[in-house]
Every structure is written in structure tokens, then in C-alpha cells.
Design a protein around this motif. Structure first.
Motif, PDB file in Angstrom:
ATOM      1  N   UNK A  14       0.806  -1.221   0.000  1.00 52.03           N
ATOM      2  CA  UNK A  14       0.000   0.000   0.000  1.00 52.03           C
ATOM      3  C   UNK A  14       0.841   1.274   0.000  1.00 52.03           C
ATOM      4  N   UNK A  15       2.153   1.132   0.030  1.00 46.85           N
ATOM      5  CA  UNK A  15       3.022   2.303  -0.032  1.00 46.85           C
ATOM      6  C   UNK A  15       3.136   2.838  -1.448  1.00 46.85           C
ATOM      7  N   UNK A  16       3.833   3.960  -1.592  1.00 47.30           N
ATOM      8  CA  UNK A  16       3.980   4.560  -2.921  1.00 47.30           C
ATOM      9  C   UNK A  16       4.658   3.600  -3.886  1.00 47.30           C
ATOM     10  N   UNK A  17       5.726   2.962  -3.419  1.00 56.11           N
ATOM     11  CA  UNK A  17       6.438   2.028  -4.281  1.00 56.11           C
ATOM     12  C   UNK A  17       5.595   0.783  -4.536  1.00 56.11           C
ATOM     13  N   UNK A  18       4.925   0.293  -3.503  1.00 55.47           N
ATOM     14  CA  UNK A  18       4.098  -0.901  -3.653  1.00 55.47           C
ATOM     15  C   UNK A  18       3.006  -0.727  -4.688  1.00 55.47           C
ATOM     16  N   UNK A 118      18.882  -5.317  -3.681  1.00 54.91           N
ATOM     17  CA  UNK A 118      19.400  -4.106  -4.315  1.00 54.91           C
ATOM     18  C   UNK A 118      18.720  -2.877  -3.727  1.00 54.91           C
ATOM     19  N   UNK A 119      19.494  -1.847  -3.361  1.00 55.07           N
ATOM     20  CA  UNK A 119      18.886  -0.620  -2.846  1.00 55.07           C
ATOM     21  C   UNK A 119      18.250   0.225  -3.944  1.00 55.07           C
ATOM     22  N   UNK A 120      18.563  -0.101  -5.194  1.00 59.63           N
ATOM     23  CA  UNK A 120      18.002   0.645  -6.324  1.00 59.63           C
ATOM     24  C   UNK A 120      17.899  -0.310  -7.506  1.00 59.63           C
ATOM     25  N   UNK A 121      16.685  -0.613  -7.935  1.00 59.43           N
ATOM     26  CA  UNK A 121      16.474  -1.601  -8.988  1.00 59.43           C
ATOM     27  C   UNK A 121      16.328  -0.983 -10.370  1.00 59.43           C
ATOM     28  N   UNK A 122      16.506   0.315 -10.469  1.00 62.24           N
ATOM     29  CA  UNK A 122      16.458   0.969 -11.772  1.00 62.24           C
ATOM     30  C   UNK A 122      17.567   0.427 -12.669  1.00 62.24           C
ATOM     31  N   UNK A 123      17.245  -0.051 -13.868  1.00 55.92           N
ATOM     32  CA  UNK A 123      18.294  -0.539 -14.774  1.00 55.92           C
ATOM     33  C   UNK A 123      19.356   0.517 -15.073  1.00 55.92           C
ATOM     34  N   UNK A 124      18.938   1.760 -15.331  1.00 53.57           N
ATOM     35  CA  UNK A 124      19.911   2.805 -15.668  1.00 53.57           C
ATOM     36  C   UNK A 124      20.826   3.122 -14.490  1.00 53.57           C
ATOM     37  N   UNK A 125      20.272   3.129 -13.269  1.00 56.99           N
ATOM     38  CA  UNK A 125      21.101   3.407 -12.099  1.00 56.99           C
ATOM     39  C   UNK A 125      22.155   2.324 -11.923  1.00 56.99           C
ATOM     40  N   UNK A 208      18.409  10.592 -12.709  1.00 59.33           N
ATOM     41  CA  UNK A 208      17.159  11.175 -12.219  1.00 59.33           C
ATOM     42  C   UNK A 208      16.015  10.215 -12.527  1.00 59.33           C
ATOM     43  N   UNK A 209      15.320   9.805 -11.497  1.00 58.85           N
ATOM     44  CA  UNK A 209      14.146   8.948 -11.685  1.00 58.85           C
ATOM     45  C   UNK A 209      12.920   9.835 -11.836  1.00 58.85           C
ATOM     46  N   UNK A 210      12.294   9.790 -13.005  1.00 59.42           N
ATOM     47  CA  UNK A 210      11.102  10.612 -13.232  1.00 59.42           C
ATOM     48  C   UNK A 210       9.838   9.967 -12.665  1.00 59.42           C
ATOM     49  N   UNK A 211       9.896   8.650 -12.445  1.00 56.58           N
ATOM     50  CA  UNK A 211       8.763   7.959 -11.829  1.00 56.58           C
ATOM     51  C   UNK A 211       9.275   6.712 -11.123  1.00 56.58           C
ATOM     52  N   UNK A 212       8.467   6.187 -10.220  1.00 53.54           N
ATOM     53  CA  UNK A 212       8.839   4.953  -9.523  1.00 53.54           C
ATOM     54  C   UNK A 212       8.761   3.745 -10.448  1.00 53.54           C
ATOM     55  N   UNK A 213       8.202   3.951 -11.634  1.00 54.01           N
ATOM     56  CA  UNK A 213       8.122   2.865 -12.602  1.00 54.01           C
ATOM     57  C   UNK A 213       9.485   2.310 -12.975  1.00 54.01           C
ATOM     58  N   UNK A 214      10.527   3.143 -12.905  1.00 50.47           N
ATOM     59  CA  UNK A 214      11.882   2.674 -13.215  1.00 50.47           C
ATOM     60  C   UNK A 214      12.312   1.588 -12.237  1.00 50.47           C
ATOM     61  N   UNK A 215      11.961   1.763 -10.956  1.00 49.93           N
ATOM     62  CA  UNK A 215      12.319   0.773  -9.942  1.00 49.93           C
ATOM     63  C   UNK A 215      11.430  -0.471 -10.063  1.00 49.93           C
ATOM     64  N   UNK A 216      10.150  -0.248 -10.373  1.00 49.57           N
ATOM     65  CA  UNK A 216       9.217  -1.366 -10.505  1.00 49.57           C
ATOM     66  C   UNK A 216       9.589  -2.265 -11.677  1.00 49.57           C
ATOM     67  N   UNK A 217      10.017  -1.671 -12.789  1.00 50.71           N
ATOM     68  CA  UNK A 217      10.404  -2.482 -13.948  1.00 50.71           C
ATOM     69  C   UNK A 217      11.633  -3.320 -13.627  1.00 50.71           C
ATOM     70  N   UNK A 218      12.548  -2.754 -12.824  1.00 52.25           N
ATOM     71  CA  UNK A 218      13.703  -3.532 -12.388  1.00 52.25           C
ATOM     72  C   UNK A 218      13.296  -4.673 -11.470  1.00 52.25           C
ATOM     73  N   UNK A 219      12.330  -4.415 -10.583  1.00 56.27           N
ATOM     74  CA  UNK A 219      11.841  -5.468  -9.686  1.00 56.27           C
ATOM     75  C   UNK A 219      11.198  -6.604 -10.478  1.00 56.27           C
ATOM     76  N   UNK A 220      10.502  -6.259 -11.556  1.00 56.27           N
ATOM     77  CA  UNK A 220       9.891  -7.277 -12.414  1.00 56.27           C
ATOM     78  C   UNK A 220      10.967  -8.168 -13.041  1.00 56.27           C
ATOM     79  N   UNK A 221      12.033  -7.554 -13.524  1.00 54.02           N
ATOM     80  CA  UNK A 221      13.146  -8.330 -14.085  1.00 54.02           C
ATOM     81  C   UNK A 221      13.769  -9.226 -13.013  1.00 54.02           C
TER      82      UNK A 221
END
Length: 243
Positions: A14-18, A118-125, A208-221
Motif C-alpha cells: 500500500x506504499x507509494x512504491x508498492x 538491491x537498494x536501487x532496482x532501476x536498470x539505468x542506475x 534522475x528517476x522521473x517515476x517509480x516505474x523505473x524501480x518497478x520495472x527492475x523489480x519485475x526483471x
């Protein structure tokens, strides 16, 4: 014949990332979020988010799960790792600010189950993480180093988990200790600027992460990776084949 979907239990749903993870996983054809977990007494417990039931009883929820994904809190992560070990369920952990004790527990448990941490799942990061050691070694002499990280006003840990990872990477590369500054402002998702300042020139590397979607897509991978992986402790370098 359609392949069976990967069944996921999401902690911190229920959090922003969740909420972003739920949206991202819903769009995937091969993953299904079966339950979202929040602590007892949370206002969303007993409701559903985007069709995902939110419950507090993780023991029952994880019975038929193929994988658990954690974006909760350090205290809950400790409990989750122990339960995943007992049930033999692979785990993806994106929660930050974990204690040394919890990190030691994760390392021990990873001998029996697959864990992506991983503390940051963004592929670009993670590509940035990959190139920083080469830059640090090349600019070892005569350059001062700084990390400035900026996040939304609600972020609790400071410096961010990403900044702390950058600090470890720089140390391992033999760089001098960086000056670190943390800013908490507005609704900024996440910005990290690494600066190498020398005589007559400056190099800046920024993400720069423009949305949390960058982290979510990494979590999916990471989910797709860990359900097929042998027991072991992995990070996004393994998921993205950056080693």
C-alpha cells in the motif's frame, strides 16, 4: 499452451512504491500479484488495491507464492527473510537502510534460497554503478568527490541506500571519501549526482528517476530472474548481466 504466471506476494503493497509495483506487474503477462501485505491495523488491510487483496497474515498469503517481493520496512524485512527461509521461497528485496544484522541474515539464508538484494532496482542506475569504479580509478589523483542525493520529503533514511552503495563502490575503487549531501524536498522521486572536481575541470554523472516505474520495472526483471536461479545472493548486476 499458455505458461503459468509467476505468483507474487508483495510486502509494503500500500506504499507509494508498492502501488507502482502492482501497476507494473499487472501490465506483465507472466506475473500475478496474488496478495499484498501490510502490517496489522493498516487502513488498507481487508481492502483491495487494483484487485489485489491486502492482508496482514503473511504466513497464509505465501503458501502458494512462487516469489516474495519486499518494499516494506527494515523491521519487517528481517521477519520476511526468516519466513522465506522456512518456506523455501525466493525473495526480491528493495527495502533500504537494513542493519548489519539483517544483511548477515540475508547472506546466511541465501545459501538455501535465491535472493536478489538491491537498494536501487532501476536498470539505468545500475549501469551507473557499473561505470563508477572505472571513473574513480581514472580520476583517483587530484579530484575531489561528492554525492548529492535528493528525494521526497517523506523518505526516512539518509543518506539514501543508493548513496551508501555509491560510497562503498568508491571506497572499493580506492577513491577518496566523498562529501555527501542529502536533501528532502517536495515530491522528488530520486536524484543522485556524483561529481569529480579537479583543477580546471569537473565531471558530473547523474541519474534522475522521473517515476517509480523505473524501480518497478527492475523489480519485475528481478522476479523473473530469481524464480529460475539457484540458491545464492544476487544483485541487479546479475539480473541485468552487467558482470
Amino acid at each position: 499452451m499458455k505458461s503459468e504466471k509467476i505468483k507474487v506476494v508483495l510486502c509494503g503493497a500500500a506504499g507509494r512504491m508498492g502501488c507502482t509495483v502492482i501497476d507494473c506487474f499487472h501490465a506483465a503477462e507472466d506475473v500475478e500479484v496474488r496478495y499484498g501485505i501490510e502490517k496489522k491495523g493498516h487502513p488498507e488491510v481487508g481492502s483491495a488495491l487494483e484487485g489485489v487483496p491486502i492482508v496482514s497474515d503473511i504466513s497464509s498469503a505465501m503458501e502458494d507464492a512462487d516469489c516474495l517481493v519486499d518494499f516494506s520496512s527494515p523491521a519487517f524485512t528481517d521477519k520476511l527473510v526468516k519466513m522465506s527461509d522456512e518456506r523455501g521461497k525466493p525473495l526480491v528485496i528493495g527495502t533500504t537502510n537494513l542493519s548489519g544484522e539483517t544483511l548477515g541474515l540475508i547472506e546466511n539464508v541465501s545459501e538455501r534460497i535465491g535472493i536478489v538484494l538491491s537498494p536501487n532496482m532501476s536498470p539505468a542506475m545500475n549501469v551507473l554503478f557499473r561505470i563508477v569504479p572505472d571513473v574513480a580509478r581514472a580520476l583517483e589523483k587530484g579530484f575531489d568527490v561528492s554525492i548529492v542525493e535528493t528525494h521526497h520529503r517523506w523518505k526516512k533514511d539518509s543518506p539514501s541506500g543508493t548513496a551508501r552503495k555509491l560510497m562503498r563502490i568508491l571506497k572499493d575503487a580506492g577513491s577518496k571519501d566523498p562529501q555527501v549531501r542529502s536533501l528532502r524536498m517536495g515530491e522528488i522521486i530520486g536524484e543522485h549526482v556524483l561529481t569529480f572536481a579537479g583543477e580546471g575541470e569537473t565531471l558530473k554523472i547523474a541519474h534522475c528517476a522521473q517515476s517509480r516505474g523505473a524501480f518497478a520495472s527492475g523489480a519485475l526483471l528481478a522476479v523473473r530472474f530469481v524464480v529460475k536461479a539457484n540458491p545464492g545472493l544476487y544483485d541487479m548486476f546479475d539480473v541485468l548481466r552487467l558482470r
